[in-house]
Design a protein around this motif. Structure first.
Motif, short mmCIF file in Angstrom:
data_model
loop_
_atom_site.label_atom_id
_atom_site.label_comp_id
_atom_site.label_asym_id
_atom_site.label_seq_id
_atom_site.Cartn_x
_atom_site.Cartn_y
_atom_site.Cartn_z
N GLN A 23 -63.05 -83.45 48.27
CA GLN A 23 -64.26 -84.38 47.72
C GLN A 23 -65.58 -83.41 47.99
N THR A 24 -66.04 -83.21 46.93
CA THR A 24 -67.35 -82.63 46.73
C THR A 24 -68.68 -83.25 46.70
N VAL A 25 -68.47 -84.36 46.25
CA VAL A 25 -69.63 -85.33 45.73
C VAL A 25 -69.24 -86.74 46.68
N PHE A 26 -70.23 -86.89 47.47
CA PHE A 26 -70.02 -87.98 48.40
C PHE A 26 -70.77 -89.47 48.03
N HIS A 27 -70.37 -89.67 46.61
CA HIS A 27 -70.65 -90.95 46.11
C HIS A 27 -69.27 -91.06 45.44
N LEU A 28 -68.60 -92.40 45.88
CA LEU A 28 -67.32 -92.80 45.21
C LEU A 28 -67.14 -92.59 43.86
N HIS A 29 -66.21 -91.82 43.13
CA HIS A 29 -65.79 -91.69 41.87
C HIS A 29 -64.57 -91.40 41.49
N PHE A 30 -64.03 -91.85 40.34
CA PHE A 30 -62.79 -91.73 39.82
C PHE A 30 -62.80 -90.64 38.63
N HIS A 31 -61.98 -89.55 38.71
CA HIS A 31 -61.86 -88.78 37.55
C HIS A 31 -60.75 -89.35 36.59
N LEU A 32 -61.11 -89.41 35.44
CA LEU A 32 -60.27 -89.68 34.30
C LEU A 32 -60.03 -88.51 33.54
N LEU A 33 -58.86 -88.01 33.67
CA LEU A 33 -58.41 -86.73 32.96
C LEU A 33 -57.22 -86.89 31.91
N GLY A 34 -57.53 -86.33 30.72
CA GLY A 34 -56.40 -86.30 29.75
C GLY A 34 -56.45 -85.14 28.84
N GLY A 35 -55.58 -85.21 27.49
CA GLY A 35 -55.72 -84.22 26.68
C GLY A 35 -55.23 -83.16 26.79
N ALA A 36 -54.35 -83.00 27.91
CA ALA A 36 -53.47 -82.06 28.23
C ALA A 36 -52.23 -82.41 29.01
N GLN A 37 -51.06 -81.65 29.09
CA GLN A 37 -50.12 -82.10 29.94
C GLN A 37 -50.30 -81.30 31.30
N PHE A 38 -50.21 -82.16 32.35
CA PHE A 38 -50.58 -81.95 33.65
C PHE A 38 -49.57 -81.57 34.36
N THR A 39 -49.48 -80.71 35.59
CA THR A 39 -48.37 -80.41 36.37
C THR A 39 -48.12 -81.82 37.57
N LYS A 40 -47.00 -82.16 37.67
CA LYS A 40 -46.78 -83.04 38.24
C LYS A 40 -47.06 -83.05 39.80
N LEU A 41 -47.80 -83.95 40.45
CA LEU A 41 -48.19 -83.64 41.78
C LEU A 41 -47.44 -84.43 42.71
N VAL A 42 -47.17 -85.66 42.14
CA VAL A 42 -46.52 -86.79 43.05
C VAL A 42 -45.38 -87.43 42.27
N ASP A 94 -52.37 -93.19 24.47
CA ASP A 94 -50.96 -93.04 24.18
C ASP A 94 -50.23 -91.67 24.60
N SER A 95 -50.89 -90.71 24.73
CA SER A 95 -50.58 -89.48 24.97
C SER A 95 -50.40 -89.25 26.48
N GLY A 96 -51.37 -89.87 27.29
CA GLY A 96 -51.30 -90.18 28.86
C GLY A 96 -52.46 -89.62 29.37
N TYR A 97 -52.72 -90.15 30.60
CA TYR A 97 -53.97 -89.52 31.41
C TYR A 97 -53.65 -89.71 32.77
N ARG A 98 -54.52 -89.06 33.54
CA ARG A 98 -54.41 -89.17 35.01
C ARG A 98 -55.63 -89.74 35.59
N ILE A 99 -55.54 -90.51 36.60
CA ILE A 99 -56.81 -91.01 37.29
C ILE A 99 -56.74 -90.29 38.78
N VAL A 100 -57.90 -89.60 39.16
CA VAL A 100 -57.66 -88.88 40.41
C VAL A 100 -59.02 -89.66 41.30
N ASN A 101 -58.81 -89.68 42.53
CA ASN A 101 -59.79 -89.99 43.76
C ASN A 101 -59.58 -89.08 44.72
N ASN A 102 -60.58 -88.08 44.70
CA ASN A 102 -60.59 -87.18 46.08
C ASN A 102 -61.40 -88.14 47.24
N CYS A 103 -60.70 -88.20 48.29
CA CYS A 103 -61.28 -88.97 49.44
C CYS A 103 -61.37 -87.90 50.62
#
Ligand code: 5GP
Ligand code: ZN
Length: 113
Positions: free
Chosen positions: A94-113, A79-88
């Protein structure tokens, strides 16, 4: 993949804080969290990055997004909101070269796009 960090985490050779697992994906807490909730969702199949995904992975990619939604609910951030990030690739940092998606939440993020 023997020398892949995330393959070794999935196999249990390297310890992780597991949040969720099913036949297709493994989810665990990031070792260096960038937010109060920071979970990595990775396919059990080794793909280096999104570039390697093929039409046969369509279901897997959808499953990862629905897993993110499910974990957002169970982590209390749906409900508070979250962000999903994939660095390709390099420009995305990208630092780890096994496909992964970051689920980030619990804080207010700066808008990127
Ligand atoms: P990338 O920068 O490739 O998008 O994301 C890799 C992520 O993996 C980073 O956020 C980093 O903190 C995380 N990470 C790297 N090594 C480990 C580890 O051994 N265990 C866990 N849980 N996370 C890791
Ligand atoms: Zn791997």
């Amino acid at each position: 993949m023997q020398d892949c960090l995330f393959c070794n985490i999935i196999a249990g050779n390297i310890p992780s804080q597991k949040v969720y697992e099913d036949e297709l994906v493994y989810a665990f807490r990031d070792i260096a969290p960038a937010a109060p909730v920071h979970i990595l969702i990775v396919p059990k199949e080794h793909l280096c990055c999104l570039n390697e995904a093929k039409p046969e992975h369509q279901m897997l990619l959808g499953h990862i997004l629905l897993t993110a939604q499910k974990l957002a609910k169970s982590e209390g951030i749906a409900d508070s909101g979250y962000r999903i990030v994939n660095n390709c690739g390099e420009n995305a940092g990208q630092t780890v070269f096994h496909l992964h998606f970051h689920l980030l939440g619990g804080a207010q993020f700066t808008k990127l796009v």
